[in-house]
Design a protein around this motif. Structure first.
Motif, PDB file in Angstrom:
ATOM      1  N   ALA A 133      10.935  -3.136 -15.695  1.00 39.18           N
ATOM      2  CA  ALA A 133      10.802  -1.686 -15.664  1.00 39.18           C
ATOM      3  C   ALA A 133       9.406  -1.236 -16.075  1.00 39.18           C
ATOM      4  N   TYR A 134       8.933  -1.706 -17.223  1.00 36.25           N
ATOM      5  CA  TYR A 134       7.622  -1.212 -17.675  1.00 36.25           C
ATOM      6  C   TYR A 134       6.470  -1.818 -16.879  1.00 36.25           C
ATOM      7  N   VAL A 135       6.638  -3.042 -16.370  1.00 43.58           N
ATOM      8  CA  VAL A 135       5.584  -3.620 -15.525  1.00 43.58           C
ATOM      9  C   VAL A 135       5.393  -2.787 -14.265  1.00 43.58           C
ATOM     10  N   THR A 136       6.497  -2.273 -13.706  1.00 45.08           N
ATOM     11  CA  THR A 136       6.420  -1.407 -12.531  1.00 45.08           C
ATOM     12  C   THR A 136       5.654  -0.130 -12.839  1.00 45.08           C
ATOM     13  N   LEU A 137       5.824   0.400 -14.038  1.00 42.36           N
ATOM     14  CA  LEU A 137       5.246   1.704 -14.366  1.00 42.36           C
ATOM     15  C   LEU A 137       3.824   1.633 -14.905  1.00 42.36           C
ATOM     16  N   ILE A 138       3.312   0.445 -15.221  1.00 41.19           N
ATOM     17  CA  ILE A 138       1.928   0.357 -15.708  1.00 41.19           C
ATOM     18  C   ILE A 138       0.939   0.946 -14.700  1.00 41.19           C
ATOM     19  N   PRO A 139       0.927   0.525 -13.428  1.00 44.14           N
ATOM     20  CA  PRO A 139      -0.020   1.135 -12.487  1.00 44.14           C
ATOM     21  C   PRO A 139       0.284   2.590 -12.197  1.00 44.14           C
ATOM     22  N   VAL A 140       1.554   3.000 -12.262  1.00 45.40           N
ATOM     23  CA  VAL A 140       1.912   4.401 -12.011  1.00 45.40           C
ATOM     24  C   VAL A 140       1.360   5.289 -13.120  1.00 45.40           C
ATOM     25  N   VAL A 141       1.575   4.885 -14.370  1.00 44.64           N
ATOM     26  CA  VAL A 141       1.059   5.660 -15.505  1.00 44.64           C
ATOM     27  C   VAL A 141      -0.468   5.682 -15.489  1.00 44.64           C
ATOM     28  N   THR A 142      -1.079   4.548 -15.153  1.00 47.54           N
ATOM     29  CA  THR A 142      -2.542   4.495 -15.070  1.00 47.54           C
ATOM     30  C   THR A 142      -3.060   5.431 -13.999  1.00 47.54           C
ATOM     31  N   ALA A 143      -2.389   5.456 -12.842  1.00 46.65           N
ATOM     32  CA  ALA A 143      -2.813   6.340 -11.745  1.00 46.65           C
ATOM     33  C   ALA A 143      -2.679   7.805 -12.131  1.00 46.65           C
ATOM     34  N   GLU A 144      -1.649   8.157 -12.897  1.00 49.06           N
ATOM     35  CA  GLU A 144      -1.489   9.546 -13.334  1.00 49.06           C
ATOM     36  C   GLU A 144      -2.625   9.980 -14.256  1.00 49.06           C
ATOM     37  N   ILE A 145      -3.177   9.030 -14.990  1.00 50.43           N
ATOM     38  CA  ILE A 145      -4.251   9.363 -15.938  1.00 50.43           C
ATOM     39  C   ILE A 145      -5.614   9.428 -15.256  1.00 50.43           C
ATOM     40  N   VAL A 146      -5.932   8.437 -14.401  1.00 50.26           N
ATOM     41  CA  VAL A 146      -7.294   8.334 -13.843  1.00 50.26           C
ATOM     42  C   VAL A 146      -7.387   8.768 -12.396  1.00 50.26           C
ATOM     43  N   GLY A 147      -6.277   8.879 -11.669  1.00 54.30           N
ATOM     44  CA  GLY A 147      -6.318   9.230 -10.262  1.00 54.30           C
ATOM     45  C   GLY A 147      -6.401   8.009  -9.354  1.00 54.30           C
ATOM     46  N   THR A 148      -6.204   8.258  -8.057  1.00 46.64           N
ATOM     47  CA  THR A 148      -6.153   7.168  -7.091  1.00 46.64           C
ATOM     48  C   THR A 148      -7.514   6.541  -6.842  1.00 46.64           C
ATOM     49  N   THR A 149      -8.575   7.348  -6.817  1.00 45.91           N
ATOM     50  CA  THR A 149      -9.898   6.832  -6.478  1.00 45.91           C
ATOM     51  C   THR A 149     -10.377   5.774  -7.463  1.00 45.91           C
ATOM     52  N   SER A 150     -10.115   5.974  -8.745  1.00 46.00           N
ATOM     53  CA  SER A 150     -10.556   5.036  -9.781  1.00 46.00           C
ATOM     54  C   SER A 150      -9.479   4.029 -10.157  1.00 46.00           C
TER      55      SER A 150
END
Length: 486
Positions: A359-376
């Motif tokens: 569960a949390y491994v799936t959400l690591i990139p999702v949470v990261t994307a919410e913070i920094v955006g798709t471009t970065s």
């Protein structure tokens, strides 16, 4: 190999070739993370053959995990400046070479270099670029896409754990490593699937920060054939660095980075010591390998179902909280583990820990994307996985030292559990503080104006701060003139 680019798209396609990208990332996670987990099955074989203690043998798994995460930014650099395809294919060749050379090892130091450093470097070139590509192709279904892609870790563990045990019994550990060397060559096939895509937001350097909506400083444009070529090149380079790594100055990302250090410390030792711990409490070799399989298959369920659930409208805005919940529950599972000393009791543990790990491994990139955006996202994931490196390196040997010193696994497991719980509590506390600042009265909000918090947003340009200063001076002049009139 030349970098291949596609025409710009207005937004991620959320389908089409994106599902092939998901399939490629799925295979990458099998060949990297699942294979890394299965290295723990060799633990007892290496310990017996080379006559070493727990802590010395644990360095093998630690080094391969550390190198995978330590060199994750290198994978992002290769992906950004050459292509994702080149990076993954090169990584596949390096990882395969590491396994093949490991089959001829004559000492643990030999394995440190080949199975640890060389294989880990190969995995690093594959892992973060493949995950970032999924984020490029998906937006609305991002959590589901990541759930499917990262479920390869669980599926691979479920299938490979008993297969590796069988290979060791049939061909010895040397033959098993040689066969795994051929298996990870499939990473080259995965790389061929990673067709690059260029979104509209990638074409221009000026970006908007995803948290505050403030524009970046405009990049200077100049012809490369003008007399100002050197200045133009330096400006473009600085602009590129600002665009790729400006998120490092964001307060939300800093808190996430610190929490990742504690989470990574806690999650790694279980995959090294679950099999040895099971053997120490009287579980047979096949049952111990089966526990790894259970952990892997439930990991799949966690990847997919948690990704699907957090894509639902009712939970989409609470992905951050779901991530905290999953990490904390894995920590609680660790605290219960020393009391579970039989196969029937270890099975539900493997199910619970495996589900929330997925569960949390799936959400690591999702949470990261919410913070920094798709471009970065590619660069940010490289940094996030880089932060896993040191905990992955030191936590299994520290756990092994605790086992050697105390004669029990309890201290090692308790330390890991508290580390994961602290990681969750830290992120939760940071979110509460942020919400309190948002709801503070207007007369207190002035204390936190953008000029005084430039360090929290790497994308706030100097020109914006100067404009704010000018507005303050104008408002002061208006106030003074008003007083003079009265």
């Amino acid at each position: 190999m030349a970098k291949i680019t596609r025409a710009g798209s207005a937004s991620p396609p959320d389908g089409g070739w994106g599902w092939m990208i998901v399939a490629g990332c799925f295979l990458v996670t099998i060949c990297t993370r699942a294979v890394t987990r299965c290295i723990s099955i060799f633990f007892v074989e290496f310990q017996t053959y080379f006559a070493q203690d727990y802590s010395q043998t644990a360095w093998i798994h630690s080094i391969v995990d550390c190198m995978t995460m330590l060199c994750a930014p290198l994978g992002s650099v290769v992906s950004n400046h050459l292509s994702c395809q080149v990076g993954i294919m090169l990584g596949g060749l390096l990882a395969s070479t590491g396994f093949i050379l490991s089959s001829f090892a004559t000492s643990l130091r030999h394995l440190y270099l080949t199975l640890g450093v060389l294989t880990g470097l190969g995995f690093a070139l594959c892992y973060s670029p493949a995950i970032a590509m999924v984020g490029k192709y998906f937006s609305r279904r991002k959590a589901l896409a990541y759930g499917i892609a990262l479920s390869g870790s669980g599926i691979g563990t479920f299938i490979l754990a008993p297969v590796v045990q069988l290979l060791i019994e049939q061909f010895s550990w040397r033959g098993a490593l040689l066969i795994l060397g051929g298996f990870v060559l499939n990473l080259c096939v995965c790389g061929a699937l990673m067709r690059p895509i260029t979104l509209r937001e990638d074409h221009s350097c000026p970006e908007k920060n995803h948290d505050h909506g403030t524009p970046r400083e405009d990049c200077k444009q100049a012809s490369p054939y003008s007399p100002l070529t050197k200045e133009w090149t330096e400006t473009r380079f600085c602009c590129s660095l600002q665009q790729e790594y400006g998120f490092l100055l964001m307060s939300d990302f800093v808190v996430l980075a610190v929490s990742v250090l504690f989470m990574a410390y806690g999650c790694s030792p279980l995959f090294v010591y679950l099999v040895p711990y099971a053997l120490s409490v009287g579980v047979s070799h096949h049952q111990a390998a089966f526990l790894m399989s259970i952990l892997g298959v439930i990991d799949i369920v966690g990847n997919i179902t948690f990704g699907w659930l957090t894509d639902r409208r009712c939970l989409k805005n609470y992905r951050y909280i779901c991530y905290l919940f999953a990490v904390a529950l894995d920590g609680l599972c660790y605290l219960c583990l020393p009391m579970l000393q039989s196969f029937p009791l270890l099975v539900p543990f493997s199910c619970t820990f495996g589900y929330f790990d997925g569960a949390y491994v799936t959400l690591i990139p999702v949470v990261t994307a919410e913070i920094v955006g798709t471009t970065s996202l590619s660069s940010a994931l490289g940094v996030v996985y880089f932060l896993h490196a040191v905990p992955y390196l030191v936590s299994p040997p520290i756990a092994g030292w605790l086992v050697d010193t105390t004669g029990s696994y309890a201290a090692a497991f308790l330390l890991c559990g508290f580390a994961m719980i602290f990681s969750s509590v830290l992120l939760g506390f940071a979110r509460i503080v942020k919400r309190m600042k948002r709801t503070q009265p207007p007369f207190l909000a002035k204390e936190s104006d953008p000029k005084r918090q430039l360090w929290t947003n790497g994308s706030v340009a100097y020109s914006v701060a100067r404009e704010l200063d000018q507005k303050d001076e104008e408002s002061m002049a208006t106030a003074v003139s008003g007083c003079n009139l009265t």
